[in-house]
Design a protein around this motif. Structure first.
Motif, short mmCIF file in Angstrom:
data_model
loop_
_atom_site.label_atom_id
_atom_site.label_comp_id
_atom_site.label_asym_id
_atom_site.label_seq_id
_atom_site.Cartn_x
_atom_site.Cartn_y
_atom_site.Cartn_z
N ALA A 199 81.80 106.34 6.28
CA ALA A 199 83.13 106.03 5.66
C ALA A 199 82.95 104.56 5.22
O ALA A 199 83.42 104.23 4.32
CB ALA A 199 84.32 106.22 6.99
N LEU A 200 82.49 103.75 6.40
CA LEU A 200 82.19 102.35 6.14
C LEU A 200 81.36 102.13 4.47
O LEU A 200 81.71 101.31 3.72
CB LEU A 200 81.32 101.60 7.19
CG LEU A 200 80.88 100.13 6.76
CD1 LEU A 200 82.30 99.32 6.94
CD2 LEU A 200 80.47 99.55 7.92
N ALA A 201 80.46 103.02 4.37
CA ALA A 201 79.52 102.68 3.13
C ALA A 201 80.30 103.29 2.01
O ALA A 201 80.33 102.52 0.94
CB ALA A 201 78.25 103.68 3.38
N GLU A 202 80.97 104.17 1.95
CA GLU A 202 82.08 104.80 0.68
C GLU A 202 83.11 103.80 0.75
O GLU A 202 83.42 103.40 -0.57
CB GLU A 202 82.52 106.09 1.17
CG GLU A 202 81.07 107.14 1.24
CD GLU A 202 81.74 108.47 1.47
OE1 GLU A 202 82.80 108.86 2.04
OE2 GLU A 202 80.98 109.53 1.34
N LEU A 255 85.61 98.88 11.93
CA LEU A 255 85.24 98.14 10.77
C LEU A 255 85.48 99.01 9.46
O LEU A 255 86.12 98.32 8.41
CB LEU A 255 83.54 98.01 10.71
CG LEU A 255 83.09 96.85 9.89
CD1 LEU A 255 83.66 95.58 10.36
CD2 LEU A 255 81.66 96.55 10.37
N ALA A 256 85.15 100.22 9.54
CA ALA A 256 85.94 101.07 8.13
C ALA A 256 87.28 100.91 7.92
O ALA A 256 87.70 100.84 6.96
CB ALA A 256 85.15 102.34 8.66
N ALA A 257 87.96 100.85 8.94
CA ALA A 257 89.35 100.90 8.81
C ALA A 257 89.73 99.34 8.48
O ALA A 257 90.87 99.35 7.64
CB ALA A 257 90.27 101.27 10.27
N LEU A 258 89.19 98.51 8.81
CA LEU A 258 89.62 96.93 8.47
C LEU A 258 89.18 96.69 6.95
O LEU A 258 89.76 95.70 6.41
CB LEU A 258 88.73 95.92 9.44
CG LEU A 258 89.41 96.01 10.87
CD1 LEU A 258 88.32 95.11 11.67
CD2 LEU A 258 90.56 95.28 10.65
N VAL A 259 88.12 96.96 6.48
CA VAL A 259 87.64 96.76 5.10
C VAL A 259 88.43 97.22 4.22
O VAL A 259 89.23 98.29 4.26
CB VAL A 259 86.19 97.01 4.67
CG1 VAL A 259 85.12 96.23 5.66
CG2 VAL A 259 85.88 98.51 5.07
N ARG A 260 88.79 96.45 2.98
CA ARG A 260 89.33 96.99 1.71
C ARG A 260 88.23 98.17 1.24
O ARG A 260 87.40 98.03 1.01
CB ARG A 260 89.94 96.07 0.85
CG ARG A 260 90.79 95.01 1.29
CD ARG A 260 91.38 94.27 0.10
NE ARG A 260 90.42 93.83 -0.81
CZ ARG A 260 89.97 92.57 -0.74
NH1 ARG A 260 90.73 91.77 0.18
NH2 ARG A 260 89.43 92.04 -1.50
#
Ligand SMILES: O=C(O)C(=O)c1ccccc1
Length: 561
Positions: A234-237, A337-342
């Protein structure tokens, strides 16, 4: 009135008193450690009195095999596995595998018999002089209880420590006369070990990921170990980051056909830094990142690359030579982190190139890639394996010579789908596959080299005895070819002691009760692999396919003289 004196009950115990053995059996049952991997001797005999029917003893014919199998079982179940070793000699035999378990964070509870407390002052036969010191530094804790009564409490504490992040092996030395003694009461306990990074540190990293130009994630073994692949994906995508696997990782941790996946980082400073040149921000997840196999003159990172590092081990955070470390367990932190990033709209990295299909050795231009005769190349075996392996099949690897080719040609897609030593002590793969297969009784494929197989070849006997569903594909290039290749790198043309040659592995396997076949002609390889893989269901026990490969490592004039 004087109270009546209590009747003298002599040495008999009160009804509620339990022995050390009873308390340990109860604890093992409560924690799911009812499969015991070991090799027994006189100093453990009292442990086996009234051995319970719901316990399975998995015998390894050498102690490093027992530890390797236990590690496979622990990785398959997600729970600590119990190992029983025989006194100082057994611990000595096991230590290479304990080293791997420590570096690879595999939770093992290692019990070792010690001679009777009544004898140790006399330096008895088999007695360990300093049992607690012997396995250090490759265990998270090492103790011999001061009193017999405390064996269950020390075991329980050790188990909690083994299962806390970073997980790993723990060691308890038990004198042989302790088992029949009364045990002190041990309270059942719960320990919640997940811990998440400081929110401020995560927000700052999220901001940096939002503002950077070309981010990369480096996936280490911790991602698979902590089952954080979905969060990492999820973070990578969301960030459109390039994704790499850390050097010499013992696990995969990212679906290798994913368009963001770039490949496997090399274990040398110069090449590693060159791979990371393209990125301004690199986030290493559960990865020590700088795992080098040999020295090259290079700074660890390119000058303009900024490193962030998330890992559960404060020790690793401390010794990393550069970057910002955030000590945390991965699953919750990467999820946050995945939720925090745009959601990014930056251009994704180019896809990883696919290698050209392999041909049989000496095929020249006209060869049929499924082999129309001639010797077998490792690349051909790997391509045929890639076509035949189901997506969810667990692959255990120990073929140092062919690791790069394996990663280029065989794609691991599922979590937990790839296991190897991330630490380097060979002899891990053969028994690891047995323990992993016994954990859920689903077929495991183990790709092993001829050199690697011989460190722990007795594991085939246990595989046969317990009908462990393992297909061994043994790539035989006649010696320690990886060592030769490393020698050539520093202009050593011929390394003594690297030529094995001419071992009939199919006969060795059948001698241990494991059915086997041999193939050396590329035309016969597809059918031989079909039989080894598809022809063996989960109930069919082990099978070994001995494949003679030609990788040019041992041509006639380079053999040892
Ligand atoms: O470098 C070595 O000597 C070695 O033993 C090894 C172990 C694993 C992979 C490659 C080499």
């Amino acid at each position: 009135m004087k109270p009546k004196p209590k009747p003298d009950t002599g040495p008999t115990r009160a009804a509620e008193t339990v022995t050390v053995l009873e308390a340990v059996i109860r604890f093992c049952r409560d924690t799911g450690m009812t499969t015991v991997f070991g090799n027994p001797g006189s100093t453990e005999l009292r442990m086996f009195r009234d051995w319970p029917d719901d316990f399975t003893y998995v015998l390894g014919l050498q102690e490093s095999v027992a530890v390797g199998m236990a590690a496979g079982h622990a990785l398959g179940t997600g729970r600590a596995a119990l190992v029983s070793l025989h006194s100082a000699g057994g611990v000595g035999h096991a230590l290479g595998a304990v080293f791997n378990a420590y570096r690879d964070r595999v939770p093992l509870v290692v019990l070792a018999g010690q001679q009777s407390r009544t004898l140790t002052q006399l330096r008895p036969f088999l007695g360990a002089d300093d049992p607690v010191q012997f396995p250090r530094p490759y265990v998270k804790s090492s103790r011999q209880p001061d009193r017999a009564a405390d064996v269950p409490a020390v075991l329980a504490e050790a188990h909690r420590l083994a299962m806390s992040h970073p997980r790993g092996p723990v060691f308890v030395s038990v004198p042989e006369d302790d088992w029949d003694q009364p045990a002190a009461h041990v309270e059942p306990r719960t320990l919640h070990g997940a811990f998440t990074a400081d929110t401020g540190a995560l927000s700052a990293l999220a901001t940096r990921l939002d503002t950077c130009e070309r981010p990369a994630l480096v996936v280490g073994p911790g991602v698979d170990d902590e089952q954080a692949t979905a969060e990492v994906r999820a973070l990578a995508e969301r960030t459109r980051a390039a994704v790499w696997i850390s050097p010499m990782s013992g696990r995969s941790g990212f679906p290798e056909s994913h368009p963001l996946f770039q490949g496997f980082l090399p274990p040398a400073a110069d090449r590693l830094a060159a791979c990371l040149e393209a990125y301004d921000v690199v986030v290493a997840l559960g990865a020590p990142l700088f795992t080098y196999h040999f020295h090259t003159e290079s700074p660890p990172l390119p000058a303009r690359t900024e490193l962030f590092h998330l890992d559960c081990d404060p020790g690793q955070a401390a010794w990393l030579p550069t970057g910002t470390s955030i000590v945390t367990t991965l699953k919750p932190a990467v999820g946050q982190l995945a939720a925090l990033v745009r959601e990014s709209d930056r251009k994704p990295p180019p896809s990883r190139p696919t290698p050209l299909p392999a041909r049989a050795s000496g095929d020249g231009d006209g060869g049929d890639r499924n082999g129309d005769g001639g010797p077998i190349t490792p690349e051909l075996v790997l391509d045929l394996l890639q076509e035949r392996l189901p997506r969810d099949r667990v692959l255990v690897e120990e073929t140092p010579s062919h690791r790069e080719a394996l990663h280029a040609r065989v794609r691991i897609e599922s979590a937990g789908g790839f296991l190897t030593t991330g630490s380097g002590a060979l002899g891990w793969g053969l028994p690891l596959a047995v323990g992993r297969a016994l954990a859920d009784r689903r077929r495991v494929v183990c790709l092993v080299g001829d050199g690697s197989a011989l460190y722990s070849v007795q594991a085939l006997w246990t595989a046969a005895r317990h009908r462990a569903p393992v297909t061994y594909v043994l790539l035989d290039n006649g010696g320690y070819a990886a060592v030769r290749a490393l020698g050539r790198r520093i202009d050593i043309a011929s390394v003594p002691g690297t030529d094995i040659g001419d071992i009939d592995f199919a006969r060795v396997a059948t001698g241990f009760g494991c059915p086997a076949a041999y193939v050396e002609e590329s035309a016969a390889l597809p059918a031989a692999l079909d039989r080894a893989l598809a022809g063996h269901g989960d109930d069919d026990g082990p099978f070994l396919l001995h494949v003679r490969v030609d990788d040019g490592a041992f041509d006639s004039d380079s053999r040892d003289r």
